[in-house]
Design a protein around this motif. Sequence first.
Motif, mmCIF file in Angstrom:
data_model
loop_
_atom_site.group_PDB
_atom_site.id
_atom_site.type_symbol
_atom_site.label_atom_id
_atom_site.label_comp_id
_atom_site.label_asym_id
_atom_site.label_seq_id
_atom_site.Cartn_x
_atom_site.Cartn_y
_atom_site.Cartn_z
ATOM 1 N N TRP A 55 -29.577 25.079 -4.491
ATOM 2 C CA TRP A 55 -30.436 25.490 -5.592
ATOM 3 C C TRP A 55 -30.061 26.870 -6.138
ATOM 4 C CZ3 TRP A 55 -35.823 24.513 -2.859
ATOM 5 C CH2 TRP A 55 -35.974 23.138 -2.609
ATOM 6 N N ASP A 91 -38.657 17.464 -6.094
ATOM 7 C CA ASP A 91 -38.562 16.242 -5.297
ATOM 8 C C ASP A 91 -38.087 16.564 -3.881
ATOM 9 O OD1 ASP A 91 -39.419 14.732 -7.429
ATOM 10 O OD2 ASP A 91 -37.411 14.027 -7.992
ATOM 11 N N GLU A 92 -37.070 17.415 -3.769
ATOM 12 C CA GLU A 92 -36.582 17.784 -2.441
ATOM 13 C C GLU A 92 -37.629 18.579 -1.669
ATOM 14 O OE1 GLU A 92 -32.174 18.625 -1.759
ATOM 15 O OE2 GLU A 92 -32.463 19.239 -3.846
ATOM 16 N N ASN A 143 -32.858 24.883 0.015
ATOM 17 C CA ASN A 143 -31.586 24.190 -0.097
ATOM 18 C C ASN A 143 -30.611 25.161 -0.767
ATOM 19 O OD1 ASN A 143 -29.356 22.640 -0.748
ATOM 20 N ND2 ASN A 143 -30.543 20.878 -1.453
ATOM 21 N N GLU A 167 -39.967 16.264 -0.176
ATOM 22 C CA GLU A 167 -39.351 15.637 0.997
ATOM 23 C C GLU A 167 -39.495 16.524 2.222
ATOM 24 O OE1 GLU A 167 -34.992 13.752 2.290
ATOM 25 O OE2 GLU A 167 -35.247 14.772 0.356
ATOM 26 N N LEU A 168 -39.312 17.827 2.034
ATOM 27 C CA LEU A 168 -39.471 18.759 3.147
ATOM 28 C C LEU A 168 -40.904 18.765 3.649
ATOM 29 C CD1 LEU A 168 -38.542 21.127 4.965
ATOM 30 C CD2 LEU A 168 -39.119 22.661 3.073
ATOM 31 N N LEU A 225 -30.227 18.942 6.369
ATOM 32 C CA LEU A 225 -30.421 17.495 6.241
ATOM 33 C C LEU A 225 -29.136 16.717 6.470
ATOM 34 C CD1 LEU A 225 -32.908 17.032 3.251
ATOM 35 C CD2 LEU A 225 -33.254 16.474 5.652
ATOM 36 N N ASP A 226 -28.027 17.166 5.894
ATOM 37 C CA ASP A 226 -26.787 16.420 6.052
ATOM 38 C C ASP A 226 -26.403 16.319 7.517
ATOM 39 O OD1 ASP A 226 -25.194 17.707 3.032
ATOM 40 O OD2 ASP A 226 -26.642 16.080 3.365
ATOM 41 N N TYR A 239 -36.108 21.157 -8.393
ATOM 42 C CA TYR A 239 -36.136 21.242 -6.927
ATOM 43 C C TYR A 239 -37.350 20.545 -6.312
ATOM 44 C CZ TYR A 239 -39.528 24.873 -8.078
ATOM 45 O OH TYR A 239 -40.601 25.547 -8.590
ATOM 46 N N LEU A 275 -34.236 21.711 4.747
ATOM 47 C CA LEU A 275 -33.378 21.089 3.741
ATOM 48 C C LEU A 275 -31.920 21.443 3.935
ATOM 49 C CD1 LEU A 275 -35.543 21.477 0.502
ATOM 50 C CD2 LEU A 275 -35.216 19.442 1.905
#
Length: 469
Positions: free
Chosen positions: A414, A446-447, A411, A450-451, A462-463, A444, A459
């Motif tokens: 980061w 938690d993200e 991401n 998710e990945l 994602l948006d 970092y 990541l």
Amino acid sequence: MSQEGNRMHRHALRRLPLDGVGTAFRPLLRRDIDRIPELRSMSADDRLALKAVSAVLPFRVNRYVVEELIDWSRVPEDPIYQLTFPQRGMLLPEDLDRMIALVRGDAPREEVRAAAREIQRRMNPHPAGQVRLNVPTLAGRRLAGMQHKYRETVLFFPTQGQTCHAYCSYCFRWPQFVGLDDLKFASKEAAQLAAYVRAHPEVSDVLFTGGDPMVMKADKLAVYLEALLDIEHVADIRIGSKSLAYWPFRFTTDADAGAVLSLFERVQAAGKQIAFMAHMSHPRELSTPAAREAIARLRSAGVNVRSQAPMIRYVNDDADVWAELWRTQLSLGVVPYYMFVERDTGPKHYFELSLARALEIYREAVQTVSGLGRTVRGPSMSATPGKVCLEGTAEVAGERVFVLSFLQGRNPDWVKRPFFARFDPEATWLTQLRPAFGEERFFYQDELDELRARPSIPLWSLDRAEAAG
């Protein structure tokens, strides 16, 4: 061995039925161990151990490395020997004993290979999520010859570039050289690369890696590079290579050396920068006239040469060595770029240093070079979440901590966000560190979880993916 002895061995080696230095390239492989005169002074047990270890981990050198870079009077402590020849300590004692017994007993090839495979699978052959998290998709199909970990940069592994002029004994991509085909990154299609990059306007850099792309002939390399020239958002083409250290003749006397330099000039004429990411582990690699001429030719062709290497025990775990390396690079017009931490793969137990020691060596070295040499970033770990840099240590609220930040992250948000880990004098990798100040997780994580749960969506996208529904 005296310098005169070195010269005598060089002449003896040239009498072997092999091509000589400065002519056509030919590697020396495991089957050639008994034919390298310098090794004949070793005991039979030491040569047997070399054969045993090289049945598990890759071994490949050439005459230039053997004759010009290794100081045989210092073997086995010589740093270039350690860098290129497998050592006993690279296998665990029980694994070494097993392989020696098989080789000594002249076991069938398949039995030796099966034992080697068992050991290789225990050596974390592809660290940092390279297989599961980095391989992109196009039209629903995984592109096994590519990686896209960071938003702006795509890595491409050309099929013809999946070897090197010589192998580094620490190499984190060692599985590609020992026949682990299911773990091998390669692609035959330049059109596929171009199609993926066109579909991703966020990509500004394409890094050709391997192996070593510079083992390819100029016409093969041109197919890949020229496929990118009309893609407007591609600004930089990077070439990751150890050729300046291991076979500088690639840019001087090889039959197509001129064609390679002309190709680089054409790429730049099309508005793309060529960034040559040179792997340089020790100042001796830059000491020969051949290496210096090769660098000069690349720079005359307009190529931007940057240098990078990991810190490796027995090779360059010394501040004076790094300072000399960076000063020499600056004198030749090479930009110091990265100092890496040895990755958590292969014979890491043999080569790795504690993070605290790596940071100490970096600080001592960088303090002795001018501001021009302080472009080098490190010590940096290419870990699963990204390139994590050890910025230093500090005392905060009565606790001694490592100060870290991302140079690159899965991401981009980061990047350059300082975070803190408890100081651990024994830790050698990011996964061994624990958050400071009583925190349970780094910011970092938690993200990153998710990945891991949906690895097909990076990541940094994602948006866009969520906006598309």
